[in-house]
Design a protein around this motif. Structure first.
Motif, mmCIF file in Angstrom:
data_model
loop_
_atom_site.group_PDB
_atom_site.id
_atom_site.type_symbol
_atom_site.label_atom_id
_atom_site.label_comp_id
_atom_site.label_asym_id
_atom_site.label_seq_id
_atom_site.Cartn_x
_atom_site.Cartn_y
_atom_site.Cartn_z
ATOM 1 N N THR A 307 0.830 -1.208 0.000
ATOM 2 C CA THR A 307 0.000 0.000 0.000
ATOM 3 C C THR A 307 0.864 1.258 0.000
ATOM 4 O O THR A 307 0.551 2.246 -0.661
ATOM 5 N N TYR A 308 1.958 1.186 0.734
ATOM 6 C CA TYR A 308 2.870 2.331 0.782
ATOM 7 C C TYR A 308 3.420 2.639 -0.616
ATOM 8 O O TYR A 308 3.428 3.792 -1.061
ATOM 9 N N VAL A 309 3.883 1.597 -1.306
ATOM 10 C CA VAL A 309 4.433 1.815 -2.649
ATOM 11 C C VAL A 309 3.322 2.297 -3.588
ATOM 12 O O VAL A 309 3.519 3.196 -4.404
ATOM 13 N N TRP A 310 2.132 1.664 -3.468
ATOM 14 C CA TRP A 310 0.998 2.067 -4.317
ATOM 15 C C TRP A 310 0.697 3.549 -4.107
ATOM 16 O O TRP A 310 0.542 4.310 -5.058
ATOM 17 N N PHE A 311 0.607 3.976 -2.842
ATOM 18 C CA PHE A 311 0.232 5.357 -2.547
ATOM 19 C C PHE A 311 1.334 6.330 -2.966
ATOM 20 O O PHE A 311 1.053 7.404 -3.509
ATOM 21 N N ALA A 312 2.587 5.954 -2.705
ATOM 22 C CA ALA A 312 3.694 6.841 -3.078
ATOM 23 C C ALA A 312 3.715 7.070 -4.589
ATOM 24 O O ALA A 312 3.895 8.199 -5.067
ATOM 25 N N GLN A 313 3.498 5.993 -5.327
ATOM 26 C CA GLN A 313 3.467 6.098 -6.789
ATOM 27 C C GLN A 313 2.296 6.969 -7.244
ATOM 28 O O GLN A 313 2.445 7.860 -8.083
ATOM 29 N N PHE A 314 1.131 6.741 -6.637
ATOM 30 C CA PHE A 314 -0.079 7.497 -6.987
ATOM 31 C C PHE A 314 0.073 8.972 -6.612
ATOM 32 O O PHE A 314 -0.237 9.870 -7.404
ATOM 33 N N MET A 315 0.577 9.226 -5.404
ATOM 34 C CA MET A 315 0.653 10.598 -4.912
ATOM 35 C C MET A 315 1.589 11.450 -5.768
ATOM 36 O O MET A 315 1.279 12.596 -6.101
ATOM 37 N N LEU A 316 2.742 10.896 -6.134
ATOM 38 C CA LEU A 316 3.704 11.657 -6.935
ATOM 39 C C LEU A 316 3.128 12.015 -8.294
ATOM 40 O O LEU A 316 3.297 13.132 -8.790
ATOM 41 N N ILE A 317 2.428 11.067 -8.902
ATOM 42 C CA ILE A 317 1.844 11.323 -10.217
ATOM 43 C C ILE A 317 0.687 12.320 -10.099
ATOM 44 O O ILE A 317 0.539 13.237 -10.913
ATOM 45 N N TRP A 318 -0.137 12.166 -9.061
ATOM 46 C CA TRP A 318 -1.247 13.098 -8.852
ATOM 47 C C TRP A 318 -0.721 14.507 -8.585
ATOM 48 O O TRP A 318 -1.213 15.494 -9.126
ATOM 49 N N TYR A 319 0.344 14.602 -7.774
ATOM 50 C CA TYR A 319 0.872 15.909 -7.405
ATOM 51 C C TYR A 319 1.524 16.601 -8.608
ATOM 52 O O TYR A 319 1.332 17.793 -8.834
ATOM 53 N N ALA A 320 2.275 15.832 -9.393
ATOM 54 C CA ALA A 320 2.940 16.416 -10.567
ATOM 55 C C ALA A 320 1.928 16.722 -11.670
ATOM 56 O O ALA A 320 2.060 17.710 -12.389
#
Length: 444
Positions: A307-320
């Motif tokens: 979940t951590y990797v999933w969220f980190a990947q999602f958050m970076l793409i959403w933020y950028a």
């Protein structure tokens, strides 16, 4: 749960695969074939075609707006939708089962280099998981050679040639890595490494059973250390090649870890589930709730890691919010008229919320019924995780579930036949392992 006293030691236990168990495995395969045929009929008869057409139209707009519409003629290349669904489903299920199979060797190797004693009781289960590596490798190469144009956009003719109507500048920029000879060489190297070390560690383990002594243990540690270094590289690269390159325009630097986390937690769930079934069948007399507790902790911890990797990947793409990156989540979250929205949220619930809540307490990790339910949920959940990785990029709004589940059931039945055959070919308890007593008397 019965256990041994401190004065007793475990003895060899030989699994007998009953006719009833074999019939169950064959029934799973037959059920898979029936569901596959129903799925093919549903596709041929056009059930739900109107919805697919609307979603497909939306997919064209989404792809074009995101820059994935390069070479519009390519949208109509390749096999029919029916054949494409079968090929993509074969690839999807094989990547999942092959990854779980290899985790058996990874789990064993990690325990060797860590000098871990608690896991000796489930060592033969992890050895047997690797029985699928050779069949999985053959299927992978055959499916790639036959159906690569249906799975990988970058394999289309002319897509990397300037002046060709199909030319795609972004994909052409990756031609140094994504070209057919190099791709095939890499795939064969990954599979050969995984198969060789699985075979090597199995042979050392069997020799230890027959001859005793610690020489086989020390050889196993050396082989495991080398394997883990190679696996760290090849597992990430195989994730790029076999999974991430279906979305050729998109990339994530965390994707190797993401796929590994999915394989790893599924492999641990497979080991725990098998241990419970064996215990309930009267085998593994020395297996206790302490072993299940540790397996439960691994599943709990790595469900959070996934979940951590999933969220980190999602958050970076959403933020950028870069168009070429955000399209990956746009397609899965709301693209194709919401075709994947349900499974997107289901993926998070079953792979994070359910194991997190189910395994939160100490007692839960020591109860076989709870562990069994969570293991099955994790295996089904991460199969669906791979579904979500493959389908939007390859089938867009044309994917379904009948064909996909039918093929998965056929893989499951065949996997269980090979897995139990290997499990029955040696004692379930590695009686000459130097840490066997530590495992028997393990407490946590």
């Amino acid at each position: 749960m019965a256990t041994l006293t401190h004065q007793e030691s475990a003895t060899a236990e030989q699994l007998v695969v009953t006719d009833g168990a074999r019939k169950t495995f064959i029934t799973i395969i037959v059920a898979g074939v029936v569901v596959l045929i129903l799925g093919i009929l549903a596709q041929v008869m056009g059930w739900g075609a109107a919805e697919h057409a609307a979603a497909g139209e939306a997919a064209g707009h989404l792809g074009a707006s995101a820059g994935h519409g390069a070479g519009a003629s390519l949208e109509h290349e390749g096999s029919s939708t029916l054949v494409k669904r079968i090929i993509v489903s074969l690839w999807h299920s094989n990547v999942f089962f092959l990854g779980v199979s290899t985790i058996g060797t990874v789990f064993m190797a990690i325990n060797y280099v860590a000098y871990a004693g608690w896991s000796v009781m489930v060592k033969r289960i992890s050895e047997a998981l690797s029985a699928w590596i050779i069949p999985g490798a053959v299927i992978m190469l055959v499916v790639f050679l036959i159906g690569r144009h249906d799975i990988f956009h970058w394999t289309h003719e002319g897509i990397m040639e300037k002046g060709n109507p199909n030319y795609d500048a972004i994909i052409a920029g990756k031609s140094g890595f994504l070209n057919l000879p190099f791709y095939l060489i890499r795939t064969i190297v990954y599979l050969a490494i995984w198969a060789f070390f699985s075979y090597k560690l199995r042979q050392l383990s069997l020799a230890e059973d027959q001859l005793g002594g610690t020489v086989w243990f020390h050889k196993s540690i050396n082989a495991s250390a080398l394997f883990l270094v190679l696996y760290a590289v090849t597992s990430s690269m195989s994730a790029w090649d076999w999974v991430m390159s279906v979305d050729t325009h998109w990339f994530s630097t965390m994707f190797g870890w993401y796929v590994f986390a999915s394989w790893w937690v599924s492999g641990i769930a497979a080991i725990a589930l098998t241990a419970i079934f064996l215990k309930q069948a009267g085998y593994l007399r020395a297996l206790t709730s302490n072993h299940l507790h540790d397996l439960g902790k691994l599943m709990f911890g790595f469900s959070i890691f996934w979940t951590y990797v999933w969220f980190a990947q999602f958050m970076l793409i959403w933020y950028a919010n870069l168009p070429e990156e955000a399209v990956y989540y746009n397609q899965r979250l709301g693209g194709f008229e919401g075709h994947y929205t349900g499974i997107f949220y289901f993926n998070l619930l079953i792979n994070f919320v359910f194991p997190f809540l189910g395994l939160m307490t100490r007692d839960a990790k020591r109860q076989m019924i709870i562990m069994k339910i969570v293991c099955i949920a994790i295996l089904a959940g991460h199969w669906s995780d791979f579904y979500l990785m493959f389908m939007p990029a390859t089938l867009k709004a044309e994917s379904g579930f009948l064909i996909e589940i039918g093929i998965a059931a056929i893989f499951l039945g065949a996997f269980l036949i090979l897995f139990t055959r290997r499990l029955a070919s040696a004692s379930l308890v590695p009686v000459n392992h130097p840490f066997l007593d530590e495992s028997i008397h393990h407490t946590t």
